[in-house]
Design a protein around this motif. Structure first.
Motif, PDB file in Angstrom:
ATOM      1  N   SER A  51       5.662 -22.409  16.790  1.00 45.54           N
ATOM      2  CA  SER A  51       5.455 -22.760  18.156  1.00 45.54           C
ATOM      3  C   SER A  51       5.840 -24.401  18.311  1.00 45.54           C
ATOM      4  O   SER A  51       6.184 -24.817  18.974  1.00 45.54           O
ATOM      5  N   TYR A  74       7.628 -19.765  21.469  1.00 50.24           N
ATOM      6  CA  TYR A  74       7.315 -19.952  22.601  1.00 50.24           C
ATOM      7  C   TYR A  74       6.447 -18.624  23.151  1.00 50.24           C
ATOM      8  O   TYR A  74       5.471 -18.664  23.756  1.00 50.24           O
ATOM      9  N   GLY A 366       9.257 -23.078  28.534  1.00 50.66           N
ATOM     10  CA  GLY A 366       8.578 -22.524  27.398  1.00 50.66           C
ATOM     11  C   GLY A 366       8.512 -21.218  27.232  1.00 50.66           C
ATOM     12  O   GLY A 366       9.638 -20.457  27.147  1.00 50.66           O
TER      13      GLY A 366
END
Length: 387
Positions: A51, A74, A366
């Motif tokens: 991430s 994400y 994202g």
């Protein structure tokens, strides 16, 4: 210094959340040294690192490499959010489960050495995991399927009677990048063209990357069709990616950028201002340039990416401002956070004599996931109040 502090606080928050999830979903449900404990511990370290790599990779890695980090990195952010919420709900349920008496015999009895505490911990973990997977899976399907059409009528006092029924199709926050690419753009173009609009407004945040990387993904925009053309204003993400090259590229596709500029259409004035993020580069919004010398007896429609500019629009006599930026919160309960920074998170609201419409956007930033804030493309039908 402020950015560094916020980044450190964010990292600390992710770290604490990750530790909490590991404790509840790995440590509390497995035996020390067992395969589940080992694999779970490795994933508890690797997934947040992916991430972090996805969040910073766009500024350090080529697009091809960024894609390998973006999907798992994400997605884990979204899964982590809903896992955490589900486990917190489980904390409230846990005492109830601890008091429930199990029958003496069951079709599938628990292992004889499993304690009630272990049984409850596993029940909560399985329930939380299933709930998070269902929520994130449904939210991802909604994004990858493409935005749905929304129809809204907007009455405007100064709009000429002959313009009654004029249709503007509004799209924002397409967010082309390592996950959403050319097929995403084509779905949006096909959906917009199906509305047969009089005018198309692209209200910023088209991309998350450079023209060199994402130009081919944006090319289907050249097939947009509207009687009075397609128009574009920058969003904050254009300035992260290099706004000037994107403005030139969009123009080459036949979409007209409005950089603090105005075009006088037969029935109303259409103006556009640069995003606030351009201020640091000397390219911020200039309302005097876009609106200062116009005839105020005519209706004015303003394209401005961020809803917070509505107060400038009111001061400049704008009748209708079209914005995006908020994504409607994108991931519930993010809508409550978005409301702290924006006067309107989604929909149509009035500020004095000015109306503000905020679309939830057609993509996602994202995680390619939306929960409680479905993506949309909006067809605004203008209604004249002239008799």
């Amino acid at each position: 210094m402020t950015f560094l502090f916020i980044a450190l606080v964010g990292l600390a928050g992710i770290g604490l959340t990750q530790w909490y999830l590991w404790r509840r979903l790995v440590r509390d449900v497995s035996a020390p040294g067992g395969p589940y404990r080992r694999v779970g511990t490795v994933l508890a370290v690797v997934l947040p690192l992916l991430s972090l790599g996805a969040l910073v990779g766009g500024r350090a890695l080529p697009l091809a490499a960024e894609r390998w980090l973006a999907w798992p990195g994400y997605l884990w952010l979204a899964v982590m959010l809903y896992l955490t919420l589900a486990v917190l709900v489980g904390e409230a349920v846990r005492p109830v489960l601890m008091r429930v008496r199990r029958p003496a015999t069951t079709e599938i009895p628990a292992p004889p050495d499993a304690s009630r505490r272990l049984f409850v911990a596993r029940t909560v973990a399985i329930g939380a995991g299933g709930a998070a997977a269902a929520v994130v899976g449904n939210g991802m399907y909604g994004v990858l399927r493409g935005p749905r059409l929304k129809h809204l009528t907007v009455p405007l006092a100064k709009l000429p009677r002959r313009a009654h029924g004029y249709r503007i199709t509004v799209v924002s926050d397409i967010h082309l990048g390592p996950i959403l690419g050319r097929s995403h753009t084509q779905r949006i173009v096909d959906t917009i063209n199906s509305t047969q609009p009089d005018l198309i407004a692209i209200v910023g945040d088209l991309v998350d990357g450079t023209v060199a990387d994402l130009g081919p993904a944006a090319e289907p925009l050249a097939r947009l069709r509207a009687r009075d053309g397609s128009y574009f204003v920058t969003g904050n993400h254009e300035y992260f990616s290099g706004a000037a090259p994107w403005v030139d590229f969009v123009r080459s596709l036949g979409v007209r950028p409005l950089e603090n500029a105005r075009v006088e259409l037969p029935w109303f004035d259409l103006a556009g201002v640069n995003d606030i993020a351009g201020t640091a580069e000397g390219q911020g919004p200039d309302y005097r340039k876009a609106l200062g010398d116009r005839d105020r007896s005519r209706t004015a429609v303003l394209l401005s990416h961020q809803p917070v500019t509505i107060h400038d629009a009111v001061r400049n006599g704008v009748d209708l401002q079209l914005s995006g930026h908020t994504h409607g919160g994108q991931l519930w309960p993010g809508n409550y956070l978005a409301a702290l920074a924006n006067p309107t998170v989604a929909g149509l609201e009035r500020y004095g004599d000015t109306q503000l419409y905020v679309t939830r956007g057609a993509g996602a930033w994202g995680p390619p996931v939306r929960v409680g804030a479905p993506s949309d493309i909006t067809v605004l039908t203008l209604a004249s109040l002239q008799v």
